[in-house]
Design a protein around this motif. Structure first.
Motif, short mmCIF file in Angstrom:
data_model
loop_
_atom_site.label_atom_id
_atom_site.label_comp_id
_atom_site.label_asym_id
_atom_site.label_seq_id
_atom_site.Cartn_x
_atom_site.Cartn_y
_atom_site.Cartn_z
N UNK A 1 0.84 -1.20 0.00
CA UNK A 1 0.00 0.00 0.00
C UNK A 1 0.87 1.25 0.00
N UNK A 2 0.35 2.34 -0.54
CA UNK A 2 1.13 3.60 -0.54
C UNK A 2 1.49 4.03 0.88
N UNK A 3 2.62 4.72 1.01
CA UNK A 3 3.09 5.29 2.27
C UNK A 3 3.29 4.23 3.34
N UNK A 4 3.74 3.03 2.92
CA UNK A 4 4.11 2.03 3.91
C UNK A 4 5.59 1.71 3.72
N UNK A 5 5.92 0.44 3.45
CA UNK A 5 7.31 0.08 3.25
C UNK A 5 7.79 0.41 1.86
N UNK A 6 8.99 -0.03 1.55
CA UNK A 6 9.57 0.20 0.23
C UNK A 6 9.35 -1.06 -0.60
N UNK A 7 8.50 -1.00 -1.61
CA UNK A 7 8.21 -2.19 -2.41
C UNK A 7 9.41 -2.58 -3.28
N UNK A 8 9.51 -3.86 -3.57
CA UNK A 8 10.54 -4.33 -4.49
C UNK A 8 10.16 -3.90 -5.90
N UNK A 9 11.11 -3.32 -6.60
CA UNK A 9 10.84 -2.76 -7.92
C UNK A 9 11.88 -3.27 -8.92
N UNK A 10 11.41 -3.77 -10.05
CA UNK A 10 12.29 -4.28 -11.10
C UNK A 10 12.11 -3.44 -12.35
N UNK A 11 13.22 -3.01 -12.94
CA UNK A 11 13.18 -2.21 -14.17
C UNK A 11 14.17 -2.80 -15.18
N UNK A 12 13.73 -2.90 -16.43
CA UNK A 12 14.60 -3.37 -17.51
C UNK A 12 14.77 -2.22 -18.51
N UNK A 13 16.02 -1.96 -18.86
CA UNK A 13 16.27 -0.83 -19.76
C UNK A 13 17.21 -1.23 -20.88
N UNK B 1 0.10 -4.42 9.71
CA UNK B 1 1.19 -3.75 10.40
C UNK B 1 0.65 -2.59 11.23
N UNK B 2 0.85 -2.67 12.54
CA UNK B 2 0.42 -1.56 13.40
C UNK B 2 1.23 -0.31 13.13
N UNK B 3 2.50 -0.48 12.75
CA UNK B 3 3.34 0.68 12.46
C UNK B 3 2.81 1.47 11.27
N UNK B 4 2.40 0.73 10.21
CA UNK B 4 1.91 1.38 9.00
C UNK B 4 0.41 1.64 9.07
N UNK B 5 -0.29 0.86 9.88
CA UNK B 5 -1.75 0.95 9.89
C UNK B 5 -2.37 0.42 8.62
N UNK B 6 -1.74 -0.60 8.03
CA UNK B 6 -2.22 -1.15 6.77
C UNK B 6 -1.76 -2.59 6.65
N UNK B 7 -2.35 -3.29 5.68
CA UNK B 7 -1.99 -4.67 5.40
C UNK B 7 -0.75 -4.67 4.51
N UNK B 8 0.30 -5.35 4.94
CA UNK B 8 1.53 -5.40 4.15
C UNK B 8 1.78 -6.82 3.65
N UNK B 9 2.57 -6.92 2.59
CA UNK B 9 2.84 -8.20 1.96
C UNK B 9 4.35 -8.34 1.81
N UNK B 10 4.88 -9.51 2.19
CA UNK B 10 6.31 -9.72 2.09
C UNK B 10 6.62 -11.21 1.91
N UNK B 11 7.91 -11.50 1.65
CA UNK B 11 8.39 -12.86 1.48
C UNK B 11 9.48 -13.15 2.51
N UNK B 12 9.52 -14.37 2.97
CA UNK B 12 10.64 -14.85 3.78
C UNK B 12 11.23 -16.07 3.09
N UNK B 13 12.44 -16.40 3.41
CA UNK B 13 13.16 -17.55 2.83
C UNK B 13 13.57 -17.31 1.37
N UNK B 14 12.58 -17.14 0.46
CA UNK B 14 12.94 -16.96 -0.95
C UNK B 14 11.81 -16.26 -1.70
#
Length: 674
Positions: free
Chosen positions: A58-70, A91-104
């Motif tokens: 969601x906007x104004x939460x963590x830093x999303x993973x971003x891929x760019x090809x040029x 996430x109580x810190x963000x006040x929003x639902x966050x999505x992430x990966x662990x392991x791989x």
């Protein structure tokens, strides 16, 4: 005393031997799907306990993973596809639902060649941030490159790499021969360090809290509050229990004030990492300290909104533990006009470091709160001590004014750091000293009763303690005058590292060097000179905003048995990791740092900071490394402010080994030239 003055500023460098954390291992691959379609695949292996944010945050939460090809010859097909076990939580810190990966996690971008008959260099860039339950690492951007030629995918990165290291302009960033873990000799010191900065920050916080207790906003509340608890309860035991609970809540409230800084650090990664040498941040703190000083002088009052005070006071009526908590909260709010500048100065000093700032803030605020809790708790347990407390009076306003002068003096330190990092060098050493002398003299005039501020009594009697402190200020001003005249040896040891460097002076300039030493400011130029003069190179990783570096230079380098070693036995390479001067456009490039990863560098400081991290796995300053002209580490590197004995042993052992093995070095020189 010297160490205490030093720690008041809390502007030290990185912890010694700080390790560079890399918790995500990336693998990059290009796959051909059909005649003109391909996919770029980035696979992350994540260290246990850490996680990587999804691209779909969601906007104004963590830093999303971003891929760019040029590249000019490709056209992306759709968006990024993520593969892996996706975890979603609130996430109580963000006040929003966050999505992430662990392991791989795997990130895939499909694309087609616009002209399948032409070759294409496919450059893929990924920006990401790794976090665990406590901290986040700084956001990182890596760049991968492969070349598609005649339906064949080849690694295009090998064009940037040589057997000796990674090309950068006329030199390299990674030098494969530089191995600090395998020096040529094991003689000399094996430096061990104990980071006691947390303890000193806690002590300074405690002292700040004790000083704040003596201000007119807080001191009158001490006997009133303790008496209320001990006399209003049904029995003395309950009254003392409530008073101790009150003390505990005061400590807890101050500790909670540091919580937002932990959340900020967790949200934005190592957000404080560059604060110590930020020009604008130091100018901001300079202005804030001036603002605090004028407030202490009595020209205006800093206070929190009245609605907050009213709500907290009303909540006291709840009774029980809740009521006691809000009584403590109200005390903290009401006293803000006096404690705010003291706390602000303490926190500002911590925030201008590059250490583990959130944790240091917790220690500082914990010490501050413990001072209050200790006084309230001690008086609750021993109420008869209330009679021994001094009476409120004009002395408390005098204390505030004195603190205002202290704020003015400390403000100049932040201005000086901004001046050094920007390389304007306008605030000369003598001017800085002169301003401190002026502040000390004006403070002495005030304490002798020759100067009044808005809340001072007109006919106030000058007490003995005011005369004593005023006399100390006069002697301090006289002590500082010796720094106004040029000298072959450094003066003002008490202020070492606080004042601008010796060569930022009306009598000298940074270009003149220090103590007759003319350092090189580029590793490769130093190596070239070392080959010519057949001397080892002393790498000095330093910074314009590094106070410990200045202390080493002024009071260790200048010693008569060390200075000749620096002048005659080594080629000094001073590499400034906080130099904000931008590199030439053709040198602002992405540097391959291994495993197909690239790092962008923009300034001179970026270049030498990356050089230090890549080659020595260290980012502390000062950091000293003795190397041969052919890039071999001679003896174990050392870091931080150290004794003359330690630094001398480091230099002597390294230079002695080089002299004893000069034949080997010369043979290497002939082999290299051949």
């Amino acid at each position: 005393m010297k160490k205490l003055i030093w720690l008041v500023l809390l502007c030290q460098t990185q912890p010694l031997f700080a390790q560079i954390r890399e918790v995500v291992d990336w693998k990059y691959q290009l796959n051909k799907l059909n005649h003109d379609e391909y996919e770029a695949v980035l696979t992350a292996a994540i260290e246990k306990g850490w996680h990587l944010y999804s691209k779909d945050l969601p906007p104004e939460t963590g830093i999303p993973t971003k891929v760019e090809i040029s590249t000019e010859n490709i056209q992306p097909i759709g968006g990024i596809t993520e593969v892996g076990e996706k975890i979603s939580e609130f996430s109580e810190a963000f006040g929003a639902q966050i999505v992430y990966y662990s392991d791989s996690a795997t990130f895939i971008q499909r694309f087609r060649l616009v002209n399948p008959e032409s070759n294409a260099n496919v450059r893929t860039q990924i920006t990401f941030q790794a976090c665990d339950d406590r901290i986040c690492l700084a956001p990182n951007t890596l760049e991968f490159e492969q070349r598609i030629t005649m339906d064949t995918i080849v690694d295009a990165r090998t064009a940037d790499t040589t057997a000796a290291g990674i090309n950068y302009g006329n030199g390299m960033i990674r030098i494969n021969t530089l191995d600090p873990d395998d020096p040529l000799t094991t003689k000399g010191i094996k430096q061990t360090t104990e980071d006691n900065s947390h303890a000193w920050v806690f002590v300074l916080g405690f002292l700040g809290g004790m000083i704040a207790l003596l201000t007119p906003c807080v001191f009158p509340m001490i006997p009133l509050t303790v008496s209320f608890f001990t006399k209003s309860a049904s029995d003395k035991r309950k009254g003392r229990k409530n008073a101790l609970t009150y003390s505990f809540f005061i400590l807890a409230i101050f500790l909670l004030l540091s919580l937002p800084f932990h959340l900020i650090d967790g949200i934005s990664g190592n957000i404080f990492n560059e604060l110590a040498t930020s020009i604008w941040l130091n100018l901001f703190f300079f202005a804030v300290f001036i603002f605090f000083a004028i407030s202490f002088f009595g020209y205006y009052t800093i206070s929190l909104p009245s609605w907050l005070i009213n709500r907290s006071s009303k909540a006291e009526e709840a009774g029980g533990m809740v009521g006691v908590f809000f009584m403590a909260f109200t005390l903290v709010i009401v006293s803000f006009s006096c404690t705010g500048p003291i706390l602000g100065s303490l926190l500002g000093g911590v925030a201008s470091t590059s250490k583990n700032i959130p944790l240091l803030l917790t220690f500082a605020l914990g010490g501050f709160g413990l001072a209050w809790a200790f006084v309230f708790g001690a008086l609750a347990l021993f109420p008869h001590l209330l009679a021994s407390l001094p009476r409120s009076g004009s002395w408390m306003n005098t204390l505030k004014v004195v603190l205002g002068f202290v704020e003015l003096a400390l403000a100049l330190k932040f201005l000086s750091k901004a001046d050094l990092v920007s390389k304007t060098f306008l605030l000369k050493r003598e001017l800085f000293i002169g301003l401190w002398i002026l502040i000390a003299i004006v403070l002495a005039f005030y304490l002798f009763g020759k100067l009044r501020f808005p809340y001072d009594s007109k006919n106030e009697k000058i007490s003995l303690w005011r005369k004593i402190v005023a006399s100390v200020m006069v002697f301090f001003a006289l002590y500082m005058t010796q720094g106004l005249v040029p000298s072959a040896q450094p003066k003002l040891a008490l202020l070492s590292g606080i004042l601008p460097p010796l060569n930022v002076s009306f009598y000298a300039s940074p270009e003149d060097g220090l103590f007759g030493i003319q350092p090189q400011y580029d590793y490769f130029e130093a190596v070239a000179l070392a080959k010519k003069e057949r001397k080892p190179v002393l790498l000095d990783f330093t910074g314009y905003g590094c106070e410990n570096c200045r202390k080493m230079e002024e009071f260790v380098w200048s010693e008569p048995d060390i200075l000749p070693l620096l002048q005659n036995e080594v080629i000094l390479a001073s590499l400034y990791v906080d130099d904000r001067e931008e590199l030439a456009p053709d040198q602002q490039q992405s540097i391959d740092i291994g495993k197909g990863r690239k790092k962008k560098i923009r300034t001179i400081g970026d270049k030498w900071s990356l050089f230090q991290q890549v080659n020595f796995n260290n980012n502390s300053q000062p950091h000293y490394v003795l190397v041969t002209p052919y890039g071999e580490v001679i003896n174990s590197p050392v870091s931080g402010y150290m004794s003359k004995k330690e630094f001398k042993m480091f230099l002597i052992e390294g230079t002695a080994y080089f002299k004893e093995n000069e034949g080997k070095v010369l043979a290497l020189s002939k082999k290299s030239d051949g």
